[in-house]
Design an enzyme around this catalytic site. Structure first.
Site, PDB file in Angstrom:
ATOM      1  N   LYS A 199       3.034  10.533   7.970  1.00  0.00           N
ATOM      2  CA  LYS A 199       2.266   9.893   9.385  1.00  0.00           C
ATOM      3  C   LYS A 199       2.794  10.479  10.447  1.00  0.00           C
ATOM      4  CE  LYS A 199       0.073   5.687   7.484  1.00  0.00           C
ATOM      5  NZ  LYS A 199      -1.334   6.139   7.822  1.00  0.00           N
TER       6      LYS A 199
ATOM      7  N   ASP B 101       9.504   2.989   1.103  1.00  0.00           N
ATOM      8  CA  ASP B 101       8.493   3.594   1.755  1.00  0.00           C
ATOM      9  C   ASP B 101       8.324   3.440   3.227  1.00  0.00           C
ATOM     10  OD1 ASP B 101       5.723   4.424   2.581  1.00  0.00           O
ATOM     11  OD2 ASP B 101       4.848   3.690   0.910  1.00  0.00           O
TER      12      ASP B 101
ATOM     13  N   PHE C  34       0.669  -1.215  -0.070  1.00  0.00           N
ATOM     14  CA  PHE C  34      -0.069   0.020  -0.109  1.00  0.00           C
ATOM     15  C   PHE C  34       1.184   1.061   0.144  1.00  0.00           C
ATOM     16  CE2 PHE C  34      -2.178   3.685   2.095  1.00  0.00           C
ATOM     17  CZ  PHE C  34      -3.305   3.416   1.108  1.00  0.00           C
TER      18      PHE C  34
END
Length: 405
Positions: A256, A227, A142
């Site tokens: 985040k 990532d 993702f």
């Protein structure tokens, strides 16, 4: 700990208004939350919840951290936003700080964005500037929902409504070195990976695979893009999850936890080659890395440093792994630090998450047999202990149900 809810009138009213006014891209929310403090949040009816999801690994310092609030307040009263025709002191300081904590070499540079998907979008465009168009990504990955990042994301339910997506992306089985060797070649622009696949149920990639990925990208001149949107900024007890492996990527994407709850993302390009792929006018962002967002990120990084949260996260993760892993009905606890996947012996994670919410605990079921924990980095044993006890009682009481399932 709070018990079952007696009254949910205000939350229900709020959710009805939400449904009538907000586009239904996320479905019906679970509650209307009105305030947070440390590891806890409260809903509109005054019920308290232990937040073990942290806004999906975002609230690094918990809710309403006084130092973080003070830093944002000061910056907002000084200079919040300019434009990219001007630089600001927090923006410069943040870029320098990220190069430092990532361990990036001389000649490295940072692009500041608003989110993880924007960071991956920028990395996608960097890969195009190599002159190659083949990109490798992993199954169960993702990387975001904007169109470039979505092309890198494997889950069919996210991709199919928007097909055809950006061409050139090929998916490989995670952890399969032979498949990676067979796919790699002189025409590959980049390999995108997450060191721990969060959406897949917190599944770490093995050191041998990560090392092979690094070596193959070097051999064939492809960008090794890691990532770390979810795993970065101390989430695993290291500034980057890759630091535990001693492997340097060419590009790292962050978001985040970086802003501690304030929207910000970043791309760190390691070394002159990666750092100069994008030139003036080829990419940009109106809000990315403005003074307010940069001040929030600097306050978050300062707090992680000054409070010794790297060591705390590592110790808390080990304690949670040990205590939760010993609960009957738990098959395995995966992950590192405070990004943990609790694999249950039965596919009942949705039922467990729903019951936990009713009893005052926010957790997340990313797949049928796994519960994800990504709480604030400040979570203590005393705060977490009631959840461990609750999960033990719940799984014991529902053992028969679990076996039938």
């Amino acid at each position: 700990m709070t018990g079952p809810r007696d009254v949910q009138a205000l939350s229900e009213q709020g959710l009805d208004r939400y449904g009538n006014a907000v586009m239904a891209t996320f479905g019906r929310p679970l509650r209307v939350l009105t305030k947070g403090e440390g590891s806890y949040v409260w809903d509109a009816d005054g019920n308290r919840y232990l937040d073990l999801l942290g806004g999906i690994a975002v609230n690094a310092l918990g809710h309403a951290d006084p130092e973080w609030v003070a830093a944002i307040t000061l910056q907002a009263s000084t200079l919040a936003h300019t434009s990219n025709f001007f630089a600001t002191v927090p923006q410069i300081a943040l870029a320098e700080r990220l190069i430092d904590i990532c361990g990036a070499p001389e000649g490295s540079r940072v692009f500041l964005a608003n989110s993880g998907t924007e960071a991956n979008e920028a990395a996608f465009k960097m890969s195009r500037r190599t002159g190659r168009t083949r990109i490798l990504s992993l199954e169960d990955s993702f990387h975001g929902r904007s169109t470039g990042a979505l092309a890198l994301t494997h889950k069919a339910a996210y991709r199919e409504p928007f097909a055809p997506l950006v061409p050139g992306v090929e998916f490989l089985p995670p952890g399969d070195i032979s498949a990676l060797e067979n796919a790699m070649g002189d025409d590959v622009a980049a390999l995108f990976i997450e060191p721990i696949q969060g959406e897949a149920g917190v599944v770490p990639l093995a050191h041998a695979y990560l090392q092979a990925a690094r070596d193959l990208c070097t051999r064939y001149g492809a960008l090794f893009v890691v990532d770390e949107v979810q795993t970065g900024i101390a989430r695993t007890g290291q500034w980057l999850a890759m630091h535990a492996h001693g492997i340097a990527p060419d590009v790292v994407t962050l978001a985040k936890g970086l802003g501690g709850g304030f929207p910000i993302g970043a791309v760190v390009a390691f070394g002159p080659r990666a750092a100069t792929l994008l030139t003036a006018g080829q990419h940009g962002s109106t809000f990315g890395g403005n003074a307010l967002a940069s001040a929030a990120a600097l306050a978050t990084l300062d707090a992680i440093d000054s409070r010794g949260l790297l060591a705390h996260v590592k110790a808390m993760g080990e304690w949670l792994k040990e205590t939760i892993g010993a609960i009957p009905g738990v098959a395995e606890v995966r992950g590192e630090g405070l990004l943990l996947g609790i694999r249950l012996e039965a596919e009942i994670s949705a039922e467990v998450a729903a019951a936990a919410l009713e009893d005052g605990f926010i957790i997340n079921p990313p797949n049928p047999d796994t519960i994800r924990l990504a709480p604030s980095l400040t979570l203590t044993r005393e705060e977490a202990a009631p959840f461990v006890a609750w999960l033990t009682d719940y799984l014991t009481a529902h053992a028969a149900f679990a076996k039938e399932t």
